[in-house]
Design a protein around this motif. Structure first.
Motif, short mmCIF file in Angstrom:
data_model
loop_
_atom_site.label_atom_id
_atom_site.label_comp_id
_atom_site.label_asym_id
_atom_site.label_seq_id
_atom_site.Cartn_x
_atom_site.Cartn_y
_atom_site.Cartn_z
N ALA A 1 52.95 -4.50 7.86
CA ALA A 1 54.24 -4.21 7.23
C ALA A 1 54.93 -5.50 6.80
N PRO A 2 55.38 -5.57 5.54
CA PRO A 2 55.94 -6.82 5.04
C PRO A 2 57.40 -7.07 5.43
N ALA B 1 59.49 -6.41 19.96
CA ALA B 1 60.21 -7.67 20.19
C ALA B 1 59.47 -8.83 19.53
N ALA B 2 58.14 -8.84 19.64
CA ALA B 2 57.36 -9.93 19.06
C ALA B 2 57.45 -9.93 17.53
N MET B 3 57.41 -8.75 16.90
CA MET B 3 57.52 -8.67 15.45
C MET B 3 58.92 -9.05 14.99
N SER B 4 59.96 -8.63 15.72
CA SER B 4 61.33 -8.95 15.33
C SER B 4 61.60 -10.46 15.41
N ALA B 5 61.14 -11.06 16.50
CA ALA B 5 61.37 -12.48 16.69
C ALA B 5 60.44 -13.34 15.85
N GLY B 6 59.29 -12.77 15.44
CA GLY B 6 58.28 -13.53 14.71
C GLY B 6 58.26 -13.26 13.22
N PRO B 7 57.23 -12.59 12.73
CA PRO B 7 57.03 -12.47 11.28
C PRO B 7 58.11 -11.72 10.52
N LEU B 8 58.84 -10.82 11.18
CA LEU B 8 59.89 -10.09 10.47
C LEU B 8 61.21 -10.85 10.41
N HIS B 9 61.36 -11.87 11.27
CA HIS B 9 62.56 -12.73 11.28
C HIS B 9 63.83 -11.90 11.38
N ALA B 10 63.82 -10.89 12.23
CA ALA B 10 64.96 -9.98 12.33
C ALA B 10 65.83 -10.24 13.55
N GLY B 11 65.33 -10.96 14.54
CA GLY B 11 66.12 -11.31 15.71
C GLY B 11 66.51 -10.12 16.56
N GLY B 12 67.57 -10.32 17.37
CA GLY B 12 68.01 -9.27 18.29
C GLY B 12 68.53 -8.04 17.58
N ALA B 13 69.19 -8.23 16.43
CA ALA B 13 69.70 -7.07 15.69
C ALA B 13 68.56 -6.20 15.19
N THR C 1 60.13 -1.49 6.31
CA THR C 1 58.83 -0.83 6.23
C THR C 1 58.22 -0.67 7.62
N PHE C 2 58.42 -1.67 8.47
CA PHE C 2 57.93 -1.56 9.84
C PHE C 2 58.63 -0.40 10.55
N ALA C 3 59.95 -0.28 10.34
CA ALA C 3 60.70 0.81 10.97
C ALA C 3 60.25 2.16 10.44
N ALA C 4 59.94 2.24 9.14
CA ALA C 4 59.49 3.50 8.55
C ALA C 4 58.16 3.95 9.14
N SER D 1 49.74 -11.36 21.32
CA SER D 1 50.80 -11.66 20.37
C SER D 1 51.11 -13.15 20.35
N GLU D 2 51.11 -13.77 21.53
CA GLU D 2 51.41 -15.20 21.61
C GLU D 2 50.26 -16.06 21.09
N SER D 3 49.03 -15.65 21.38
CA SER D 3 47.88 -16.49 21.03
C SER D 3 47.38 -16.25 19.60
N MET D 4 47.47 -15.01 19.11
CA MET D 4 46.95 -14.68 17.78
C MET D 4 48.01 -14.19 16.80
N GLY D 5 49.19 -13.91 17.31
CA GLY D 5 50.26 -13.40 16.46
C GLY D 5 50.43 -11.91 16.64
N PRO D 6 51.67 -11.41 16.52
CA PRO D 6 51.92 -9.98 16.74
C PRO D 6 51.25 -9.08 15.71
N ARG D 7 51.09 -9.55 14.48
CA ARG D 7 50.40 -8.72 13.49
C ARG D 7 48.96 -8.47 13.90
#
Length: 433
Positions: A324-325, A264-276, A329-332, A387-393
């Motif tokens: 993962a950029p 959830a943190a990666m989707s909402a954050g650095p991957l910019h993928a949202g709920g989908a 790639t994250f899903a793979a 994830s909130e304080s340092m980032g999900p990556r």
């Protein structure tokens, strides 16, 4: 088991190596009944999980209050687990399981009545969730012990792997059907369906052939001093190999397995993928668990080496996932991580049960359940905070690196403990401690 029965349950290949079929446990009548009922019940359970979460979120508008419902289901496992384990070792499991499944069905029906009646009060949902957690805490060790009776020690690893496959399949089917039903008719029908699903387990229990069960020694066969909760803890403290296995499971579960948070943190954050994107990752993870169960099922032996290998692979890939950029790639990377996670769970369950005494089986299963609950309860908030304080990556990379260190330490300890000569000295040191 006689030699001719072993021959029927195994396939011989060139060189005289004997390999157990991937679905070997299903050759047993009792296990076929159990597996079928388990699939129905797990499908219903995941329908109810989705329904409870949706109902609480819709009624309260608060994700925190939704999380409270999950906590109320998990808490009884920690509080009652040791006592339930001692109970499971002392009494016959089938009568207890018949009663517990009927109680589960009654609680599901009560939940359906509350919701279908149009009441928007949330306290009945919390109360029923807590009571369901109490029943699960009591029957969890009995289910583990009964599973060993159904298949016997030679097929236990295969049955546990198939159980993981059933759980993954039931989760996918339950969430899929539940998503359609909750959108069309609300949460009430989901709870009613779950109530009915427990009746399949009751039917399977009543239709089994007791003469084909594999008798396990119970605590009633042991001295009075070996029958209680304290005796169970004392026994575990004298089993260093099991302790190391459980400790590794705790670390991997706490830092490497709470992917619902990091996805959830990666989707909402650095991957910019949202709920989908989160939905896609959840589907990929579910598919990975099915593949992992198939891998575990075809293994002739679930060993500590397999556990360490799967743990190291999942941990290294977790570090990679943090770098993962893109979403794809994250899903793979997530797919083999999910597969390794199921192999880890299945191997831990098999090793902990096979490496301990039969009359301690219920208490050992209870300890394993407590470790799993603690891992989820401690790991999810910790990974969320990082994830909130340092980032999900950063959270993924740090947690993966910590898991790699844990695998290396556990590997060194297991080599030392299982090496002839050293094992005796180390076991003595654990006993003295």
């Amino acid at each position: 088991m006689s030699s001719d029965r072993r021959t029927r349950n195994n396939r011989v290949i060139s060189g005289g190596i004997r390999v157990r079929p991937m679905f070997g446990a299903l050759r047993q009548y009792n296990y076929r009944l159990w597996a079928t009922a388990d699939l129905i019940s797990i499908t219903g359970t995941w329908m109810q999980v989705l329904g409870v979460n949706w109902y609480l979120l819709q009624t309260t508008g608060s994700a925190a209050k939704m999380g409270l419902g999950i906590l109320l289901q998990s808490l009884p496992v920690l509080l009652l687990g040791p006592y339930a384990g001692a109970l499971a070792d002392r009494i016959r499991p089938r009568p207890l399981l018949v009663v517990s499944q009927l109680v589960h069905a009654g609680l599901g029906a009560a939940l359906a009545v509350v919701v279908l009646a149009g009441s928007h009060a949330i306290w009945p949902v919390y109360l029923i969730s807590f009571l369901g957690g109490v029943v699960s805490a009591i029957d969890g060790p009995a289910l583990g012990r009964f599973g060993s009776m159904v298949v016997g020690p030679e097929s236990l690893g295969n049955a546990l792997a198939l159980g993981s496959l059933i759980n993954s399949t039931g989760r996918i089917v339950g969430m899929s059907i539940g998503g359609v039903l909750v959108a069309a008719a609300g949460a009430g029908p989901l709870f009613a369906a779950n109530a009915v699903s427990f009746l399949a387990v009751v039917a399977a229990l009543l239709l089994m052939r007791p003469r084909e069960w594999h008798r396990l020694a119970g605590s009633s066969d042991a001295p009075a001093t070996e029958r209680g909760v304290r005796a169970g803890f004392a026994y575990l403290l004298r089993q260093p190999v099991v302790l190391v296995t459980l400790a590794l499971s705790r670390v991997l579960g706490m830092l490497g397995r709470n992917y619902q948070v990091t996805m959830a943190a990666m989707s909402a954050g650095p991957l910019h993928a949202g709920g989908a994107g989160y939905g896609l990752l959840s589907t990929v993870f579910a598919v990975g668990t099915v593949l992992g169960a198939l891998v575990a099922a075809q293994r002739p032996r679930l060993s500590h080496r397999l556990l360490l290998g799967a743990g190291a692979l999942a941990s290294a890939l977790q570090v990679v996932s943090g770098l993962a950029p893109s979403l794809m790639t994250f899903a793979a990377v997530l797919l083999p991580i999910a597969s390794a996670a199921v192999v880890i769970d299945t191997t831990v369950a098999a090793r902990v049960q096979l490496d301990t005494r039969e009359d301690m089986r219920g208490r050992v299963v209870a300890a394993m359940g407590s470790v799993g609950s603690l891992s989820g309860m401690a790991g999810a908030p910790l990974l969320g905070w990082v994830s909130e304080s340092m980032g999900p990556r950063t959270a993924l990379v740090l947690a993966g690196a910590a898991c790699l260190v844990a695998c290396a330490v556990a590997g060194a300890l297991l080599v030392r403990l299982t090496t002839p000569g050293r094992a005796v000295k180390t076991a003595s040191a654990f006993s003295a401690a």
